[in-house]
Design a protein around this motif. Sequence first.
Motif, mmCIF file in Angstrom:
data_model
loop_
_atom_site.group_PDB
_atom_site.id
_atom_site.type_symbol
_atom_site.label_atom_id
_atom_site.label_comp_id
_atom_site.label_asym_id
_atom_site.label_seq_id
_atom_site.Cartn_x
_atom_site.Cartn_y
_atom_site.Cartn_z
ATOM 1 N N ASP A 68 0.839 -1.201 0.000
ATOM 2 C CA ASP A 68 0.000 0.000 0.000
ATOM 3 C C ASP A 68 0.872 1.248 0.000
ATOM 4 O OD1 ASP A 68 -2.222 -1.575 0.061
ATOM 5 O OD2 ASP A 68 -2.455 -1.469 2.230
ATOM 6 N N LEU A 69 0.228 2.387 -0.105
ATOM 7 C CA LEU A 69 0.953 3.646 -0.138
ATOM 8 C C LEU A 69 1.698 3.908 1.161
ATOM 9 C CD1 LEU A 69 -1.716 5.976 -1.721
ATOM 10 C CD2 LEU A 69 0.321 5.085 -2.815
ATOM 11 N N ALA A 70 2.882 4.397 1.035
ATOM 12 C CA ALA A 70 3.650 4.845 2.182
ATOM 13 C C ALA A 70 3.290 6.302 2.453
ATOM 14 C CB ALA A 70 5.138 4.711 1.894
ATOM 15 N N PRO A 71 3.432 6.775 3.696
ATOM 16 C CA PRO A 71 3.119 8.181 3.978
ATOM 17 C C PRO A 71 3.873 9.157 3.079
ATOM 18 C CG PRO A 71 3.386 6.999 6.019
ATOM 19 C CD PRO A 71 3.774 6.043 4.903
ATOM 20 N N SER A 72 5.058 8.798 2.644
ATOM 21 C CA SER A 72 5.813 9.694 1.768
ATOM 22 C C SER A 72 5.141 9.850 0.409
ATOM 23 C CB SER A 72 7.233 9.172 1.576
ATOM 24 O OG SER A 72 7.202 7.877 1.009
ATOM 25 N N ASP A 73 4.296 8.903 0.014
ATOM 26 C CA ASP A 73 3.601 8.975 -1.274
ATOM 27 C C ASP A 73 2.496 10.025 -1.286
ATOM 28 O OD1 ASP A 73 5.203 6.945 -2.198
ATOM 29 O OD2 ASP A 73 3.729 5.377 -1.802
ATOM 30 N N TYR A 74 1.999 10.408 -0.116
ATOM 31 C CA TYR A 74 0.900 11.358 -0.068
ATOM 32 C C TYR A 74 1.299 12.708 -0.662
ATOM 33 C CZ TYR A 74 -1.079 7.926 3.121
ATOM 34 O OH TYR A 74 -1.547 6.783 3.687
ATOM 35 N N TYR A 75 2.550 13.053 -0.593
ATOM 36 C CA TYR A 75 3.028 14.293 -1.200
ATOM 37 C C TYR A 75 3.183 14.126 -2.711
ATOM 38 C CZ TYR A 75 6.164 17.988 -2.666
ATOM 39 O OH TYR A 75 6.726 19.019 -3.340
ATOM 40 N N LEU A 76 3.591 12.951 -3.139
ATOM 41 C CA LEU A 76 3.894 12.738 -4.547
ATOM 42 C C LEU A 76 2.661 12.669 -5.433
ATOM 43 C CD1 LEU A 76 6.688 10.052 -4.128
ATOM 44 C CD2 LEU A 76 6.974 12.499 -4.560
ATOM 45 N N ILE A 77 1.577 12.093 -4.944
ATOM 46 C CA ILE A 77 0.399 11.884 -5.783
ATOM 47 C C ILE A 77 -0.214 13.200 -6.254
ATOM 48 C CG2 ILE A 77 -1.965 10.999 -5.775
ATOM 49 C CD1 ILE A 77 -0.842 8.556 -4.300
ATOM 50 N N PRO A 78 -0.418 14.208 -5.386
ATOM 51 C CA PRO A 78 -0.949 15.471 -5.912
ATOM 52 C C PRO A 78 -0.023 16.111 -6.950
ATOM 53 C CG PRO A 78 -1.172 15.414 -3.536
ATOM 54 C CD PRO A 78 -0.350 14.229 -3.931
ATOM 55 N N GLN A 79 1.281 15.979 -6.771
ATOM 56 C CA GLN A 79 2.218 16.522 -7.733
ATOM 57 C C GLN A 79 2.090 15.789 -9.072
ATOM 58 O OE1 GLN A 79 3.880 19.265 -7.018
ATOM 59 N NE2 GLN A 79 2.968 19.173 -4.990
ATOM 60 N N LEU A 80 1.903 14.478 -9.015
ATOM 61 C CA LEU A 80 1.730 13.688 -10.225
ATOM 62 C C LEU A 80 0.426 14.065 -10.934
ATOM 63 C CD1 LEU A 80 2.799 11.385 -11.992
ATOM 64 C CD2 LEU A 80 1.598 9.791 -10.500
ATOM 65 N N LYS A 81 -0.631 14.307 -10.156
ATOM 66 C CA LYS A 81 -1.909 14.725 -10.752
ATOM 67 C C LYS A 81 -1.760 16.050 -11.499
ATOM 68 C CE LYS A 81 -5.245 12.573 -7.666
ATOM 69 N NZ LYS A 81 -6.290 12.839 -6.663
#
Length: 88
Positions: A68-81
């Motif tokens: 599953d997503l790691a907490p560090s991914d929460y920053y990356l996903i909005p940037q990817l969007k």
Amino acid sequence: MEFLEEGQIVNSERYISTLRAVKLRRVRRDKDSILQHDNARPHTSRQTQDALRQLELTTLPHSAYSPDLAPSDYYLIPQLKKYLKGHH
């Protein structure tokens, strides 16, 4: 969000004090508090388990190496969007 000073570690005592602070700041007091954490030593110690029961926090099991997503991914996903906006 809470940061530790350089050289400090998270142990059971530190984790329990954080749990107590979170419990006090709970927004919806009419709902059960549910906590999801992995099986790191501070999370699974007897002291922590006793504190969880005392604070009436329900825990959901979460494996240490979950895909599953790691907490560090929460920053990356909005940037990817933002980057992918308008591309199909």
